[in-house]
Design a protein around this motif. Structure first.
Motif, PDB file in Angstrom:
ATOM      1  N   HIS A   1       6.547  16.775  -0.320  1.00  9.27           N
ATOM      2  CA  HIS A   1       6.126  16.533   1.066  1.00  9.27           C
ATOM      3  C   HIS A   1       5.033  15.474   1.164  1.00  9.27           C
ATOM      4  N   ILE A   2       4.090  15.545   0.238  1.00  7.56           N
ATOM      5  CA  ILE A   2       3.073  14.493   0.180  1.00  7.56           C
ATOM      6  C   ILE A   2       3.382  13.688  -1.076  1.00  7.56           C
TER       7      ILE A   2
ATOM      8  N   ALA B   1      -8.448   7.161   0.967  1.00  6.91           N
ATOM      9  CA  ALA B   1      -7.872   7.579  -0.313  1.00  6.91           C
ATOM     10  C   ALA B   1      -7.826   9.101  -0.364  1.00  6.91           C
ATOM     11  N   MET B   2      -6.881   9.623  -1.125  1.00  7.08           N
ATOM     12  CA  MET B   2      -6.761  11.075  -1.242  1.00  7.08           C
ATOM     13  C   MET B   2      -6.542  11.483  -2.682  1.00  7.08           C
TER      14      MET B   2
ATOM     15  N   GLY C   1       2.473  17.471   6.925  1.00 10.94           N
ATOM     16  CA  GLY C   1       2.616  16.542   8.044  1.00 10.94           C
ATOM     17  C   GLY C   1       1.254  16.040   8.496  1.00 10.94           C
ATOM     18  N   GLY C   2       0.301  16.964   8.584  1.00  9.68           N
ATOM     19  CA  GLY C   2      -1.060  16.597   8.972  1.00  9.68           C
ATOM     20  C   GLY C   2      -1.673  15.628   7.981  1.00  9.68           C
ATOM     21  N   VAL C   3      -1.481  15.934   6.705  1.00 17.66           N
ATOM     22  CA  VAL C   3      -2.046  15.074   5.665  1.00 17.66           C
ATOM     23  C   VAL C   3      -1.397  13.689   5.716  1.00 17.66           C
ATOM     24  N   ASN C   4      -0.076  13.655   5.826  1.00 21.65           N
ATOM     25  CA  ASN C   4       0.631  12.368   5.857  1.00 21.65           C
ATOM     26  C   ASN C   4       0.206  11.512   7.050  1.00 21.65           C
ATOM     27  N   ALA C   5      -0.023  12.191   8.179  1.00 24.55           N
ATOM     28  CA  ALA C   5      -0.443  11.455   9.370  1.00 24.55           C
ATOM     29  C   ALA C   5      -1.793  10.777   9.151  1.00 24.55           C
TER      30      ALA C   5
END
Ligand code: ADP
Ligand code: MG
Lengths: 452, 255
Positions: free
Chosen positions: B210-211, B197-198, B186-190
């Protein structure tokens, strides 16, 4: 003894003997007459033992030969011309502070602060205490101390002039730390001072003493101190010895703790400055249920050398001792830790722990570590551990990968290591002051100030 | 944003990365998968500037600059962030103060004003919520005595605070229970966005539920042997890495 060491001993003997002659011939600085036999015996012992050489096991890593080459003024300290401004860097600003200041070994009333003390508390310059409290002071200064078999402690007894006497009567607790500040300022020719501190805590009393040895100016000088702490039954003593001598100074000091039943003593040795510093720290736990905490932190750089030499003597059962010494070494600095734990036959249920950690920051810095356990009882727990490490490359990379410069990251890691060595200091203004001094030695210390 | 060309890297004379080619544009999320020892962490560490690894060939361009020429801290200041597979424990340095020093170092580099203790605290509180991290952890020494999950959460929290342009997450999901995984994801998606970029390195397809990545690459023995869309991850989950080997081998022989 070889010819070379004979010369050293003679060279010294003449310089120290000249001073001893002045004292024994009488005059204002010879002290009370009851002290004279003790002085004479001590000087005889010093002469016999001589200045140690590196062939002496107790001095293997610390060469004090230079002491033999210095010529000290036999007349003792000249009157102080020290001003309050010169002492600003050493101010702790403790509220309600009791502070005795000594310049080149002699009490300076104008620089000292002695507010009215509560009943049961005595804080006096030693000269005055010897004159007015003779019966209290004498046994501790002239009595046959189990620690006396050490050349520099003998030298101090022979040549002591002034110092401090702190006494807390039975059941009295004094919260405000008592500050003893010994300042050396050397001009042209080498000078020497022999401060003597006597702290007596009677049964169930409590006190805190901060003893600082500092230097100003840039001449060569020698500080030879002895601090005796007598902790009565159930007494609590928190003692700090802060050494901030100059790079040209030689400091050889003893802290000798005599603990009676259920006493709890902490003595901290924080060494930030000094050319050659040797601390002889001895404790005898001479009653059941004592606790002794010996902590230390030193930081050396350039050509500095610091030698912490500890002897913890568990003479009675159920005593706990903790030794926790840390060193940060840079440049050509040298650090020595020697820790001997003796557990006597009677001292069952002894719990002794010794820890020595060194952080090497340079390829030229050097560490010697010598733990010794001598255990004569069978039901005891004694451990010792020594680590010599460098800055962790992994930790450094982690911090840099977050944006800290290489220097700031390095300083942060050194600081974290050193600060842990100050963690047990209970006097907050002192802990803060020492933290800042450590920071000031590090690159980017300013950036890190808030990080603490 | 990032262009890796024919990157070779070795440690102690042993070649680990054997010619990596990868282009990552702003706004994209790339996932790198691969068996143990294939070189995933090595790639991540090389990008972050770990000097244990020697780059012997190839180039990495980041925002038009030569990334390999920058010190690790300069890379961080320029917006590169690595969430470590094994976060380092650093006794004696509290997470929150260290992060403040790091954030201000980055802000200074960008010519922004440094945050004072008050503003920093407010900022950090907001970011702590994002990954639901216990604020008392921030007063403790960095990662010291943290559980595996706490360490990983702390990495993502630091990412949120430092707000990088290029985030490389090295097995941030490993060892997380499903609740923690949801929070971390959730933190990463936010934080996903058009300017960021990731590169999400993972061993397990589970994280990619999830991601959801835009691209998936398979790393094997120091090379990217297959690239595709998010479906590639599902395919791998079913058939394993072995099949990829056969495929890539056949690609080599037929060419
Ligand atoms: N610092 C190092 N020293 C020696 N070998 C290393 C080092 N780092 C990685 N390796 C080796 O490189 C290979 C790839 O490791 P790594 O990048 O950690 O793989 P992955 O993250 O894909 O599991 C492994 O064989 C590993 O043993
Ligand atoms: Mg890995």
């Amino acid at each position: 003894m070889t010819e070379a060491t004979m010369v050293n001993v003679k060279g010294n003997k003449s310089s120290f003997a000249a001073r001893f002659d002045r004292i024994t011939k009488g005059g204002s600085d010879s002290g009370p007459s009851w002290l004279m036999p003790a002085r004479q015996a001590a000087f005889a012992r010093f002469t016999e033992l001589g200045i140690p050489t590196t062939r002496d096991e107790e001095w293997r890593f610390t060469n004090v030969k230079r002491l033999g080459e210095l010529v000290f003024d036999p007349n003792g300290a000249a009157p102080s011309t020290m001003s309050n401004d010169q002492l600003t860097p050493f101010d702790l600003d403790l509220p309600g502070g009791i502070k005795l200041v000594f310049v080149n070994g002699c009490f300076d009333a104008s620089l000292s602060t002695v507010p009215a003390l509560s009943t049961g508390v005595t804080v006096l310059p030693l000269v005055e205490a010897m004159a007015t409290q003779g019966s209290l002071v004498e046994p501790h200064l002239t009595g046959c101390s189990p620690f006396e078999d050490e050349p520099f402690a003998s030298l101090n007894t022979a040549l002591m002039q002034d110092g401090a006497f702190v006494h807390v009567a039975k059941g009295t607790a004094i919260e405000t730390p008592i500050e003893l500040l010994f300042v050396s300022s050397s001009g042209g020719s080498p000078s020497a001072a022999y401060p003597r501190v006597l702290i007596v805590a009677d049964q169930s009393s409590q006190l805190t003493v901060i003893e600082s040895h500092v230097g100003v100016g840039d001449g060569v000088y020698f500080t030879n101190s002895v601090t005796d702490i007598v902790a009565g039954e159930n007494a609590i003593v928190d003692h700090y010895k802060v050494t901030r001598e100059t790079d040209d100074a030689i400091h050889i000091g003893a802290v000798r703790l005599h603990q009676l039943r259920s006493s709890n003593v902490s003595s901290h040795a924080v060494t930030i400055g000094g050319g050659l510093v040797r601390h002889n720290i001895n404790t005898i736990m001479d009653g059941e249920g004592c606790t002794c905490n010996l902590n230390g932190l030193y930081s050396v750089d350039g050509m500095q050398q610091v030698d912490n030499h500890l002897v913890v003597d568990h003479a009675k059962p159920h005593c706990d001792s903790r030794e926790y010494f840390k060193g940060v070494l840079d440049g050509h600095g040298k650090g020595i830790f020697s820790g001997r734990i003796i557990v006597r036959e009677d001292a069952q249920k002894t719990d002794g722990k010794q820890t020595n950690m060194s952080l090497l920051l340079s390829d030229h810095a050097q560490v010697e570590c010598k733990p010794q356990l001598e255990i004569f009882a069978d039901d005891v727990k004694c451990t010792h551990g020594a680590t010599i490490g460098q800055i962790s490359e992994e930790a450094l990379f982690y911090l840099r990968a977050r944006g800290l410069s290489a220097e700031a990251a390095r300083s942060l890691l050194v600081y974290a290591f050193a600060r842990d060595g100050l963690a047990q200091i209970r006097v907050e203004p002192l802990r803060d002051q020492l933290s800042k001094l450590i920071l000031a030695k590090l690159p980017h210390g300013d950036v890190l100030r808030e990080t603490v | 944003m990032l262009e890796i060309k024919n990157l070779h890297a070795s440690v102690d004379g042993k070649e680990i990365l054997k010619g990596i080619n990868l282009t990552v544009n702003a706004g994209e999320v790339h996932s790198i998968m691969g068996p143990n020892g294939s070189g995933k962490s090595t790639l991540a560490q090389v990008l972050a500037g770990r000097d244990t690894y020697e780059v012997t060939e190839g180039s990495v361009t980041y925002k038009g600059q030569d990334l390999l020429d920058m010190e690790p801290d300069v890379r961080a200041c320029e917006g590169v962030f690595l969430a470590f597979q094994y976060p380092v424990e650093i006794p004696g340095v509290s997470t929150s103060y260290f992060l403040k020093a790091a954030l201000n170092s980055i802000r200074k580099h960008r010519g922004e004003t440094e945050l004072d203790a008050f503003d920093f605290l407010a900022y950090v509180k907001e970011k702590a919520k994002l990954v639901d991290i216990d604020e008392t952890l921030l007063q403790r020494a960095i990662n010291e005595g943290f559980s595996g999950g706490e360490k990983k959460r702390n990495e993502i929290f630091q990412m949120a605070v430092l707000a990088p342009s290029l985030a490389i997450l090295d097995e941030t999901d490993s060892g997380l229970d499903i609740d923690a995984l949801k929070i971390v994801s959730g933190g990463v998606n936010a934080m996903r966005g058009p300017d960021r970029a990731m590169i999400v390195i993972t061993h397990y397809q589970r994280l990619l539920d999830h991601i959801v990545p835009d691209f998936v690459h398979v790393l094997r023995d120091g090379r990217i042997v297959k690239s595709g869309g998010k479906d590639l991850a599902l395919h791998l989950e079913e058939h394993g890495y072995a099949e990829i080997d056969v495929q890539s081998a056949s690609v080599v022989t037929s060419s």
